[in-house]
Motif scaffolding. Structure first.
Motif, PDB file in Angstrom:
ATOM      1  N   LEU A 287       0.844  -1.198   0.000  1.00  0.00           N
ATOM      2  CA  LEU A 287       0.000   0.000   0.000  1.00  0.00           C
ATOM      3  C   LEU A 287       0.879   1.247   0.000  1.00  0.00           C
ATOM      4  N   GLY A 288       1.959   1.175   0.760  1.00  0.00           N
ATOM      5  CA  GLY A 288       2.904   2.293   0.792  1.00  0.00           C
ATOM      6  C   GLY A 288       3.513   2.562  -0.576  1.00  0.00           C
ATOM      7  N   VAL A 290       2.177   1.865  -3.487  1.00  0.00           N
ATOM      8  CA  VAL A 290       1.129   2.439  -4.348  1.00  0.00           C
ATOM      9  C   VAL A 290       0.972   3.931  -4.060  1.00  0.00           C
ATOM     10  N   LEU A 291       1.072   4.268  -2.778  1.00  0.00           N
ATOM     11  CA  LEU A 291       0.779   5.642  -2.361  1.00  0.00           C
ATOM     12  C   LEU A 291       2.022   6.517  -2.182  1.00  0.00           C
ATOM     13  N   PHE A 294       1.955  10.272  -2.328  1.00  0.00           N
ATOM     14  CA  PHE A 294       1.155  10.975  -1.331  1.00  0.00           C
ATOM     15  C   PHE A 294       1.817  10.974   0.049  1.00  0.00           C
ATOM     16  N   ILE A 295       2.948  10.308   0.172  1.00  0.00           N
ATOM     17  CA  ILE A 295       3.567  10.158   1.501  1.00  0.00           C
ATOM     18  C   ILE A 295       4.729  11.137   1.660  1.00  0.00           C
ATOM     19  N   ARG A 299       8.148  10.651  -0.708  1.00  0.00           N
ATOM     20  CA  ARG A 299       8.066  11.275  -2.026  1.00  0.00           C
ATOM     21  C   ARG A 299       9.154  12.340  -2.223  1.00  0.00           C
TER      22      ARG A 299
ATOM     23  N   TRP B 111       5.883  11.071 -10.521  1.00  0.00           N
ATOM     24  CA  TRP B 111       4.472  11.345 -10.207  1.00  0.00           C
ATOM     25  C   TRP B 111       4.166  12.839 -10.184  1.00  0.00           C
ATOM     26  N   ARG B 116       0.253  11.405 -10.642  1.00  0.00           N
ATOM     27  CA  ARG B 116       0.185  10.447  -9.539  1.00  0.00           C
ATOM     28  C   ARG B 116      -0.569   9.179  -9.944  1.00  0.00           C
ATOM     29  N   LEU B 117      -1.601   9.355 -10.756  1.00  0.00           N
ATOM     30  CA  LEU B 117      -2.356   8.179 -11.195  1.00  0.00           C
ATOM     31  C   LEU B 117      -1.519   7.299 -12.126  1.00  0.00           C
ATOM     32  N   TRP B 119       1.679   6.807 -11.741  1.00  0.00           N
ATOM     33  CA  TRP B 119       2.477   6.011 -10.800  1.00  0.00           C
ATOM     34  C   TRP B 119       1.628   4.886 -10.207  1.00  0.00           C
ATOM     35  N   VAL B 120       0.450   5.237  -9.751  1.00  0.00           N
ATOM     36  CA  VAL B 120      -0.418   4.248  -9.100  1.00  0.00           C
ATOM     37  C   VAL B 120      -0.761   3.104 -10.060  1.00  0.00           C
TER      38      VAL B 120
END
Lengths: 324, 219
Positions: A287-288, A290-291, A294-295, A299, B111, B116-117, B119-120
């Motif tokens: 999960l980390g 993937v995100l 946002f962290i 980042r 990203w 960002r999407l 990357w996801v």
């Protein structure tokens, strides 16, 4: 850095807005040609590797092979199916309710998922196959077993299991006399059935004609020590980084390195609950990943550790940067 | 007389027309199939994205060939075994390229700028690839698949997944590997690539506005 100058090198240059359309210099590019060249080069590489190194294909283990190679382990396993102490018989969900299974802290995910792949080890792995035996002694033993109460069955099987564990070399043929009821005759009958190859078919088909589910066969095989010994001998054990290994010297699922890494180190390496703990940890780390965008902190690593200076060194040398 | 496909202002009135218009706005042909790239797209690291897709194409191609003769073919045929080997090495190359691509994009902070999407979807494609490859290892119908399935069941069961995904059920595993998993991977890969084309390749960190010079061969 190159001596090529640009307006961007002057102090106070504003950084490019990465969200804005690129307004700087461009270069010629042919996306279809790039794709075709990549397809050709990678294809030649894959074909070359396949031609030179081939791929592993070790034959599957049969129950007949197991029964012939290690009859003591086979009989012991069959006995443990009958007394409910084998891995599958005491597993819990999704096979039965005979164990709590693993838990992730207060989350008993395994148990909560329920019994969706029901397996009755004693019945499906021993009793039902023995019904097909044409040996009168086996049928007599089976009739005695089925006529007995559950408590009596458990007592016979447990007595025999204990006796095997105390016998020289854990050899069922060397157990001292005791109150084992029909269990020795049943397990011996199953051994003979397995040696002929009949048990492979019986467990695989389960009485059906078409069948693609090998759950019972594989659980029985995995309950014994024979399969595990073969896996360990081929460096495939869980404590041997086996998850990312392959038979022989072929590359395996190397991308599982982090997943298998945790099994090698405490507290996971010594935990009886390691499967759930490692899965939980890996889900969190995944999960980390993937995100990452946002962290905070994570980042920012690319800015703090300037590996990008290598990637774009030509660009920086020609056009400079906000650091110039 | 049929109804006009556009309103009096020229806006499409059908669902098809609106979807086409939106598609062209977001991803015009010159973005989808470009003939030029920003000058900073000039590093070996950029090779690994297209190399990953090329390897995937070979994996799919060899996989399709393997389906033609059934799952036991490669055990008894030299040709079948070669295509099995090609499938395996295609997968190894695929992951090798993809991991380098992923690390490269991390250190480039790819990203940035509403990407960002991208990357996801890339990471999800990586995860889908792991799942797809795993089902492939399970369906080899040899010692490997016996070993891997009996070992892997415990991890999956421990978190409840095994109740729905039974790795000991060859039929389920085979269908997942041949249909569901590659379909999911294909969809997420196409989505990822379209996002890359739509947003473009991320500019360098610390790139300055208005460079004012051009490289050789640049437009």
């Amino acid at each position: 850095m190159s001596t090529t100058s640009s307006t961007a090198r002057r102090g106070g240059a504003r950084p490019v807005d990465p969200a804005a359309p690129w307004a700087g210099p461009n270069r010629r590019y042919d996306i279809i040609k790039e794709g075709l060249v990549a397809l050709l080069v990678v294809g030649l590489l894959a074909i070359g590797l396949a031609a030179v190194f081939s791929s592993p294909d070790d034959k599957s283990v049969t129950l007949a092979q197991w029964a012939k190679a290690d009859p003591a382990d086979f009989v012991t396993t069959a006995t443990m199916e009958l007394d409910g102490t084998s891995t599958s018989a005491s597993y819990g969900a999704p096979y039965n309710t005979n164990g709590d299974g693993a838990s992730l802290g207060p989350l008993k995910l395994q148990k909560w998922a329920g019994v969706r792949v029901p397996v009755n080890s004693a019945q499906q792995m021993v009793v039902d196959p023995l019904k097909t035996s044409v040996d009168p002694a086996v049928q007599t033993a089976l009739a005695t077993w089925q006529a007995a109460s559950a408590d009596q069955q458990l007592k016979w099987a447990t007595n025999y299991d204990t006796a095997i564990s105390k016998a020289p070399g854990n050899d069922p043929t060397k157990v001292s006399s005791g109150d084992y009821g029909p269990v020795p005759a049943m397990t011996a009958g199953l051994l003979e059935l397995a040696k002929t190859g009949a048990l492979d078919g019986i467990l695989a088909t389960g009485g059906a004609f078409y069948q693609t589910n090998y759950t019972v066969s594989l659980l029985f095989l995995a309950d014994g020590g024979y399969l595990g010994a073969l896996g360990d001998a081929n460096h495939l054990g869980g404590d041997q980084w086996g998850m990312m290994n392959e038979m022989g010297s072929w590359p395996g699922q190397a991308w599982l390195w982090l997943y298998t890494f945790w099994y090698q180190v405490p507290p996971f390496s010594s935990s009886g609950n390691a499967d759930a703990l490692v899965w939980g940890l890996m889900m969190l780390l995944t999960l980390g990943l993937v995100l990452v965008p946002f962290i905070p902190g994570v980042r920012d690593l690319p800015r703090l550790i300037p590996i990008h200076r290598l990637v774009w060194r030509d660009y920086y040398s020609r056009y400079g940067s906000t650091r110039s | 007389m049929s109804a006009p496909a556009t309103s009096h202002r020229g806006a499409p009135v059908t669902l098809t027309g609106r979807v086409r218009q939106r598609w062209l706005e977001k991803l015009p042909p010159e973005k989808l199939l470009p003939e030029e790239q920003p000058a900073y797209v000039a590093s070996w690291i950029y090779v690994f994205g297209v190399a990953t897709i090329a390897a995937l194409a070979w994996v799919l191609l060899s996989g399709v060939v393997l389906t033609l003769e059934g799952p036991a073919w490669y055990h008894v045929s030299v040709v079948g075994h070669f295509f099995n080997s090609l499938h395996l090495w295609g997968v190894e190359l695929f992951f090798f390229f993809m991991v380098i691509h992923l690390w490269g994009k991390f250190w480039m902070a790819a990203w940035r700028g509403r990407r960002r999407l991208t990357w996801v979807t890339g990471v999800v494609a990586f995860l889908a690839s792991i799942g797809t490859a795993f089902t492939g290892y399970l369906m080899q119908t040899n010692f490997d698949s016996q070993w891997i399935s009996t070992q892997a069941k415990d991890g999956l069961n421990s978190v409840g997944i095994g109740a729905w995904f039974n790795v000991l059920d060859l039929g389920q595993v085979m269908l997942l590997h041949v249909v569901t998993a590659p379909l999911a991977l294909g969809v997420i890969t196409v989505w990822h690539v379209l996002l890359v084309r739509r947003r473009g390749v991320v500019p360098p960190l610390e790139a300055a506005e208005s460079t004012g010079t051009t490289m050789e061969g640049e437009k």
